[in-house]
Design a protein around this motif. Structure first.
Motif, PDB file in Angstrom:
ATOM      1  N   VAL A  45       2.287 -18.545  18.835  1.00  0.00           N
ATOM      2  CA  VAL A  45       3.159 -19.721  19.011  1.00  0.00           C
ATOM      3  C   VAL A  45       2.820 -20.829  18.195  1.00  0.00           C
ATOM      4  CG1 VAL A  45       3.420 -21.500  21.082  1.00  0.00           C
ATOM      5  CG2 VAL A  45       3.363 -18.927  21.655  1.00  0.00           C
ATOM      6  N   ARG A  46       3.874 -21.712  17.748  1.00  0.00           N
ATOM      7  CA  ARG A  46       4.068 -23.068  17.052  1.00  0.00           C
ATOM      8  C   ARG A  46       4.864 -23.908  17.291  1.00  0.00           C
ATOM      9  NH1 ARG A  46       4.163 -18.656  12.617  1.00  0.00           N
ATOM     10  NH2 ARG A  46       1.935 -18.102  11.935  1.00  0.00           N
ATOM     11  N   ALA A  47       5.058 -24.932  16.630  1.00  0.00           N
ATOM     12  CA  ALA A  47       5.841 -26.106  17.020  1.00  0.00           C
ATOM     13  C   ALA A  47       7.281 -26.104  17.330  1.00  0.00           C
ATOM     14  CB  ALA A  47       5.823 -27.194  16.023  1.00  0.00           C
ATOM     15  N   ASP A  62       8.554 -11.353  12.827  1.00  0.00           N
ATOM     16  CA  ASP A  62       8.301 -10.793  11.737  1.00  0.00           C
ATOM     17  C   ASP A  62       6.788 -11.676  11.346  1.00  0.00           C
ATOM     18  OD1 ASP A  62       9.778  -8.623  11.292  1.00  0.00           O
ATOM     19  OD2 ASP A  62      11.064  -9.389   9.906  1.00  0.00           O
ATOM     20  N   ASP A  63       6.990 -12.902  11.532  1.00  0.00           N
ATOM     21  CA  ASP A  63       5.976 -13.842  11.085  1.00  0.00           C
ATOM     22  C   ASP A  63       5.617 -13.689   9.585  1.00  0.00           C
ATOM     23  OD1 ASP A  63       4.041 -16.118  11.908  1.00  0.00           O
ATOM     24  OD2 ASP A  63       2.372 -14.681  11.857  1.00  0.00           O
ATOM     25  N   ILE A  64       6.615 -14.011   8.719  1.00  0.00           N
ATOM     26  CA  ILE A  64       6.313 -13.886   7.280  1.00  0.00           C
ATOM     27  C   ILE A  64       5.573 -15.255   7.034  1.00  0.00           C
ATOM     28  CG2 ILE A  64       8.840 -12.672   7.111  1.00  0.00           C
ATOM     29  CD1 ILE A  64      10.053 -15.301   6.338  1.00  0.00           C
ATOM     30  N   PRO A  65       4.999 -15.115   5.788  1.00  0.00           N
ATOM     31  CA  PRO A  65       3.932 -16.087   5.476  1.00  0.00           C
ATOM     32  C   PRO A  65       4.518 -17.682   5.383  1.00  0.00           C
ATOM     33  CG  PRO A  65       3.750 -14.211   4.003  1.00  0.00           C
ATOM     34  CD  PRO A  65       4.929 -14.123   4.929  1.00  0.00           C
ATOM     35  N   VAL A  66       5.852 -17.690   5.122  1.00  0.00           N
ATOM     36  CA  VAL A  66       6.505 -18.983   5.035  1.00  0.00           C
ATOM     37  C   VAL A  66       6.548 -19.729   6.733  1.00  0.00           C
ATOM     38  CG1 VAL A  66       8.826 -18.299   5.168  1.00  0.00           C
ATOM     39  CG2 VAL A  66       8.324 -20.386   3.867  1.00  0.00           C
ATOM     40  N   ALA A  67       6.711 -18.814   7.644  1.00  0.00           N
ATOM     41  CA  ALA A  67       6.848 -19.337   8.978  1.00  0.00           C
ATOM     42  C   ALA A  67       6.124 -20.148   9.419  1.00  0.00           C
ATOM     43  CB  ALA A  67       6.702 -18.112   9.890  1.00  0.00           C
ATOM     44  N   SER A  68       4.665 -20.161   8.898  1.00  0.00           N
ATOM     45  CA  SER A  68       3.598 -21.162   9.322  1.00  0.00           C
ATOM     46  C   SER A  68       3.721 -22.650   8.477  1.00  0.00           C
ATOM     47  CB  SER A  68       2.315 -20.764   9.418  1.00  0.00           C
ATOM     48  OG  SER A  68       2.078 -20.320   8.008  1.00  0.00           O
ATOM     49  N   GLN A  69       4.708 -22.483   7.336  1.00  0.00           N
ATOM     50  CA  GLN A  69       4.680 -23.515   6.539  1.00  0.00           C
ATOM     51  C   GLN A  69       5.970 -24.482   6.607  1.00  0.00           C
ATOM     52  OE1 GLN A  69       3.936 -21.274   2.721  1.00  0.00           O
ATOM     53  NE2 GLN A  69       2.416 -20.384   3.325  1.00  0.00           N
ATOM     54  N   LEU A  70       6.847 -24.159   7.476  1.00  0.00           N
ATOM     55  CA  LEU A  70       7.995 -25.012   7.644  1.00  0.00           C
ATOM     56  C   LEU A  70       7.875 -26.367   7.936  1.00  0.00           C
ATOM     57  CD1 LEU A  70      10.187 -22.165   9.172  1.00  0.00           C
ATOM     58  CD2 LEU A  70      10.221 -22.815   6.744  1.00  0.00           C
ATOM     59  N   ILE A  71       8.664 -27.271   7.763  1.00  0.00           N
ATOM     60  CA  ILE A  71       8.648 -28.495   8.141  1.00  0.00           C
ATOM     61  C   ILE A  71       8.294 -28.532   9.843  1.00  0.00           C
ATOM     62  CG2 ILE A  71       9.820 -30.741   8.851  1.00  0.00           C
ATOM     63  CD1 ILE A  71      11.446 -29.964   6.317  1.00  0.00           C
ATOM     64  N   LEU A  77       7.399 -22.107  12.830  1.00  0.00           N
ATOM     65  CA  LEU A  77       7.971 -21.388  13.555  1.00  0.00           C
ATOM     66  C   LEU A  77       7.131 -20.404  14.383  1.00  0.00           C
ATOM     67  CD1 LEU A  77      11.000 -19.858  14.183  1.00  0.00           C
ATOM     68  CD2 LEU A  77      10.354 -18.612  12.255  1.00  0.00           C
ATOM     69  N   THR A  78       7.554 -20.613  15.757  1.00  0.00           N
ATOM     70  CA  THR A  78       7.044 -19.448  16.537  1.00  0.00           C
ATOM     71  C   THR A  78       7.708 -18.104  16.182  1.00  0.00           C
ATOM     72  OG1 THR A  78       6.722 -21.212  18.292  1.00  0.00           O
ATOM     73  CG2 THR A  78       6.817 -18.742  18.947  1.00  0.00           C
ATOM     74  N   SER A  79       6.768 -17.161  15.989  1.00  0.00           N
ATOM     75  CA  SER A  79       7.267 -15.932  15.504  1.00  0.00           C
ATOM     76  C   SER A  79       6.400 -14.784  16.262  1.00  0.00           C
ATOM     77  CB  SER A  79       7.417 -15.807  14.123  1.00  0.00           C
ATOM     78  OG  SER A  79       7.791 -14.623  13.590  1.00  0.00           O
ATOM     79  N   HIS A  85       8.025 -15.653  26.661  1.00  0.00           N
ATOM     80  CA  HIS A  85       7.841 -17.336  26.166  1.00  0.00           C
ATOM     81  C   HIS A  85       8.643 -18.274  26.465  1.00  0.00           C
ATOM     82  CE1 HIS A  85       5.702 -20.464  23.934  1.00  0.00           C
ATOM     83  NE2 HIS A  85       6.673 -20.269  23.053  1.00  0.00           N
ATOM     84  N   LEU A  86       9.897 -18.029  26.062  1.00  0.00           N
ATOM     85  CA  LEU A  86      10.762 -18.817  26.202  1.00  0.00           C
ATOM     86  C   LEU A  86      11.345 -19.061  27.717  1.00  0.00           C
ATOM     87  CD1 LEU A  86      13.324 -17.880  23.318  1.00  0.00           C
ATOM     88  CD2 LEU A  86      12.029 -20.112  23.702  1.00  0.00           C
ATOM     89  N   LEU A  87      11.408 -18.038  28.345  1.00  0.00           N
ATOM     90  CA  LEU A  87      11.492 -18.360  29.878  1.00  0.00           C
ATOM     91  C   LEU A  87      10.294 -19.028  30.567  1.00  0.00           C
ATOM     92  CD1 LEU A  87      12.642 -14.592  30.968  1.00  0.00           C
ATOM     93  CD2 LEU A  87      14.076 -16.858  30.531  1.00  0.00           C
ATOM     94  N   ASP A  88       8.939 -18.770  30.111  1.00  0.00           N
ATOM     95  CA  ASP A  88       7.803 -19.510  30.627  1.00  0.00           C
ATOM     96  C   ASP A  88       8.192 -20.939  30.182  1.00  0.00           C
ATOM     97  OD1 ASP A  88       6.819 -17.209  31.928  1.00  0.00           O
ATOM     98  OD2 ASP A  88       5.603 -17.015  30.136  1.00  0.00           O
ATOM     99  N   ARG A  89       8.911 -21.076  29.078  1.00  0.00           N
ATOM    100  CA  ARG A  89       8.878 -22.798  28.766  1.00  0.00           C
ATOM    101  C   ARG A  89      10.080 -23.468  29.637  1.00  0.00           C
ATOM    102  NH1 ARG A  89       4.910 -25.158  26.259  1.00  0.00           N
ATOM    103  NH2 ARG A  89       6.581 -26.530  25.183  1.00  0.00           N
ATOM    104  N   GLY A  90      10.520 -22.542  30.529  1.00  0.00           N
ATOM    105  CA  GLY A  90      11.885 -23.111  31.288  1.00  0.00           C
ATOM    106  C   GLY A  90      13.206 -23.075  30.874  1.00  0.00           C
TER     107      GLY A  90
END
Length: 335
Positions: A329-331, A282-291, A294-296, A173-178
């Motif tokens: 994939v997130r922000a 891991d995509d822990i629950p807080v990953a989607s709730q950060l400022i 988090l992509t995980s 994913h990171l490589l695809d983002r350049g």
């Protein structure tokens, strides 16, 4: 009302029935006449009687307690897995006893001895080492074991995620983002999870035809004797961002380290993902709730825990189940 803890005999005396009748109400209420059952139930409430699950387990020849040994109960990965274990055990009237090994084989062995002495129904464990030599103390007591977050081992049921595939998807994913300079914040290389996630990183680079030495810079930070923590992630990120050329993206071997890395990136006045993209695992629950969400790599931790508990309760032959991870994939990588 008796001064000591009320017993079955106390209930029988107050309800004016036999001890056997009380036992039937507790175990087979459908066999007891309605009026008698209600009288016994009223006595139970009045006395505050609570049956001893330990004694019940001894009579049944099986404990209702299941040992669960993980590296660190404060790690959200294991918290989610433990919830899946608890939910499945509850269906069979069992309860988990959650313990931390701190990824220390010596401490793990001490915990195993305690659980074996309690004749628990079984043990679900994430081994502290790549070998499973400590399991002998449980097998000697004929205590069923299921390995959680561990690849297949002959003679033992296992539940695991595909760490190689998960890490490969993150770096692809990171490589695809350049990104062409990627920092890898990993745990100790002696740990199976760390080693397999590194394999996935290298596989992604190889598939893209890129030279590892040109693209990848790695660290294995440890803070206060612990890795896979936010503090370790912050230290790892600092080392990588001080390297030259500095990476434009970080892949962290778990979300806690990724959260620490994001803290360090912001401390330096850098933007996420504008200056540095971040991927966790891991995509822990807080990953989607950060400022910055988090992509995980999602491992289906709760489902893995439930599957481990099902294997332990089923008493079937050895089984091995591998859960396929999925990149969310997130922000933090997608502006």
């Amino acid at each position: 009302m008796p001064a000591s803890r009320p017993s079955v005999r106390d209930v029988a005396r107050l309800a004016d029935v036999s001890v056997g009748t009380v036992s039937h109400v507790l175990n087979h209420p459908e066999r007891v006449a309605t009026a008698t059952r209600e009288r016994v139930e009223s006595a139970i409430v009045e006395l505050g009687f609570v049956r001893s699950q330990t004694a019940r387990g001894l009579r049944a020849g099986s404990s209702f307690a299941v040992g669960v040994i993980v590296h660190d109960v404060s790690n959200p990965f294991y918290t989610e897995a433990a919830r899946g274990i608890e939910d499945r055990l509850r269906e069979d009237g069992c309860v988990p006893m959650l313990c931390s090994s701190d990824a220390d084989p010596g401490r793990e062995l001490d915990v195993m001895r305690l659980l074996a002495g309690m004749d628990v129904r079984g043990v679900i464990i994430t081994p502290a080492a790549s070998t499973v030599d400590n399991l002998g103390i449980l097998s000697a007591r004929r205590i069923r074991v299921v390995l959680l977050d561990h690849p297949p081992v002959e003679g033992v049921s296992t539940v695991s995620g595909d760490d190689v595939a998960g890490a490969r998807s993150a770096v692809t994913h990171l490589l695809d983002r350049g990104h062409r300079r990627i920092g890898f914040v990993n745990g100790p290389s002696v740990m199976r999870q760390s080693a397999e996630r590194r394999q996935g990183v290298l596989a992604a680079l190889g598939a893209a035809g890129l030279d590892q030495d040109d693209v990848l810079v790695e660290v294995e930070p440890v803070v206060d004797g612990k890795s896979f923590t936010a503090d370790a992630g912050a230290v790892g990120a600092a080392r990588l961002l001080d390297s030259r050329p500095a990476p434009s993206a970080l892949f962290c071997a778990n979300d806690q380290m990724a959260i620490g890395a994001m803290r360090e990136i912001r401390r330096r006045g850098l933007g996420i993902p504008g200056d540095v993209a971040v991927v966790g695992y891991d995509d822990i629950p807080v990953a989607s709730q950060l400022i910055t969400p988090l992509t995980s790599v999602n491992q289906q931790m709760r489902q893995m825990g439930a599957a481990a508990a099902q294997m332990l309760l089923s008493q079937e032959g050895d089984r091995h189940e591998v859960f396929a991870p999925a990149l969310v994939v997130r922000a933090s990588t997608a502006a």
